[in-house]
Design an enzyme around this catalytic site. Structure first.
Site, PDB file in Angstrom:
ATOM      1  N   CYS A 126       1.008  -1.005   0.119  1.00  0.00           N
ATOM      2  CA  CYS A 126      -0.103   0.085   0.023  1.00  0.00           C
ATOM      3  C   CYS A 126       0.899   1.214  -0.029  1.00  0.00           C
ATOM      4  O   CYS A 126       0.646   2.192  -0.873  1.00  0.00           O
ATOM      5  CB  CYS A 126      -0.803   0.120   1.241  1.00  0.00           C
ATOM      6  SG  CYS A 126      -0.101  -0.580   2.850  1.00  0.00           S
ATOM      7  N   HIS A 233      -3.026   6.235   4.526  1.00  0.00           N
ATOM      8  CA  HIS A 233      -1.557   6.427   4.994  1.00  0.00           C
ATOM      9  C   HIS A 233      -1.160   7.857   4.238  1.00  0.00           C
ATOM     10  O   HIS A 233      -1.564   8.377   3.275  1.00  0.00           O
ATOM     11  CB  HIS A 233      -0.687   5.316   4.070  1.00  0.00           C
ATOM     12  CG  HIS A 233      -0.791   4.050   4.633  1.00  0.00           C
ATOM     13  ND1 HIS A 233      -1.548   3.571   5.746  1.00  0.00           N
ATOM     14  CD2 HIS A 233      -0.336   2.781   4.351  1.00  0.00           C
ATOM     15  CE1 HIS A 233      -1.471   2.324   6.045  1.00  0.00           C
ATOM     16  NE2 HIS A 233      -0.831   1.799   4.911  1.00  0.00           N
TER      17      HIS A 233
END
Ligand code: A2P
Length: 335
Positions: A126, A233
């Site tokens: 990710c 994130h």
């Protein structure tokens, strides 16, 4: 298309179901697959309950395509078994990413490389996906030489147990711990396990996967940190280029890059945050500024929903490329 979601009871698996639905992927048979522990459970797809089945039953049903998000060891063991029955596997774990015989794909960057004999395709980490998506157009224009990245990673990246740990801490109740420390009101400078060189696996994924996707010549150094956040994130990225650039050129390139939203109006307090990226498929980029300590160097801030573009959406986009290029078994038979 018969589509299996392996890990359908998990956090990423759940978003995979949602993304398949939202993007109207041509699913005419959905197999919701998990471990035998989930026998008897059901998941929702297109407004209906779908019974969860085990791995053997899924293989017997011969899916055309399987989206895996059930951990590395499950992928190592089972992805080849799905591939054996003619299924194309898109794997979200780290199991196959650095295998030189497997492609590591971010569709906007290297989706064009996919071919009919790719039976196991790796979905990158990710943190890597959001970073390389923003760096790709800049690399083309100015050649990235070195990257220093620090991450601020959502607890959703660790899975359901971690989200539950943070919630329990907020609610003041005891429960199972996904991390060795309290995560709420804390910051843990460790994502995934430590490797022999003192870096964590997550940090080494950023190093190695960036090289594999963009260019082996790029030098990357990373610090990956878990923060008590859901929704996405964030990454502070320092990039040194081989050639000189203008900030205006960087803005223009990012504004026109597929999958990127430029959010860079600091005077209006416009910059990317997890609360903005949450639930969105794009990668948000902002805080563009020159590193004034040396030439040809840029600082930027990159945020994305790690469960979406960082995992489920990227996997479904790979599946869409396979469909559009006619690379899946059923389509090949029909051609
Ligand atoms: P299960 O719910 O049956 O354990 P998360 O990372 O959010 O915890 O999700 C992990 C997903 O991977 C879950 O759907 C989990 O299923 C699945 N999973 C874990 N181990 C296996 C396995 N050995 N075989 C199949 N699915 C697995």
């Amino acid at each position: 298309m018969k589509v299996a979601v392996v890990g359908a009871t998990g956090l990423v698996g759940g978003i995979m179901l949602k993304v398949l639905e939202e993007r109207n992927f041509p699913v005419d048979g959905l197999l919701a697959v998990a471990s035998d522990r989930s026998a008897g459970k059901a998941v929702r797809f297109r407004g209906k309950d779908v019974q969860v089945i085990g791995m053997e039953a899924a293989i017997a049903a011969k899916p055309d395509i399987a989206l895996f998000s059930a951990g590395g060891s499950t992928s190592l063991e089972w992805a080849p078994r799905f591939a054996e029955v003619g299924c194309t596997v898109i794997d979200n774990s780290s199991a196959w990413r650095m295998d030189p015989t497997k492609k590591l794909v971010v569709p906007e960057i290297n989706g064009h490389l996919l071919a009919a004999d790719d039976k196991i395709i790796a979905n990158p980490n990710c943190s890597t996906i959001q970073m390389v998506l923003a760096l790709a157009p800049l690399h083309k224009a100015f050649t990235v030489e070195r990257v220093i990245v620090s991450t601020y990673q959502s607890v959703t990246g660790t899975g359901m147990k971690a989200v539950a740990q943070m919630q329990n801490e907020r609610d003041g109740v005891a429960g199972e711990m996904a991390y060795p420390f309290v995560i709420d009101r804390n910051v843990i400078p460790r994502c995934d396990v430590f490797t022999d060189n003192g870096y964590t696996k997550e940090e080494m994924k950023l190093v190695l996967e960036t090289k594999k996707i963009l260019d082996p010549a790029i030098r990357v150094t990373a610090t990956a940190v878990r923060v008590p956040v859901t929704g996405g994130h964030s990454e502070a990225v320092n990039v040194e280029f081989a050639t000189e650039f203008e900030l205006g050129q960087v803005r223009e390139l990012l504004r026109n890059a597929p999958g990127i939203v430029l959010l860079d109006e600091p005077t209006k307090d416009e910059y990317p945050m997890p609360s903005i990226a949450n639930g969105r498929d794009e990668v948000f980029v902002g805080r563009l500024r020159r590193d004034e300590t040396q030439p040809r160097t840029l600082n930027l801030w990159i945020v994305a929903d790690n469960l979406r573009k960082g995992a489920a959406t990227n996997a479904v986009q790979i599946a869409e490329v396979l469909v559009s290029k006619g690379l899946l078994r059923r389509e090949r038979v029909m051609h």
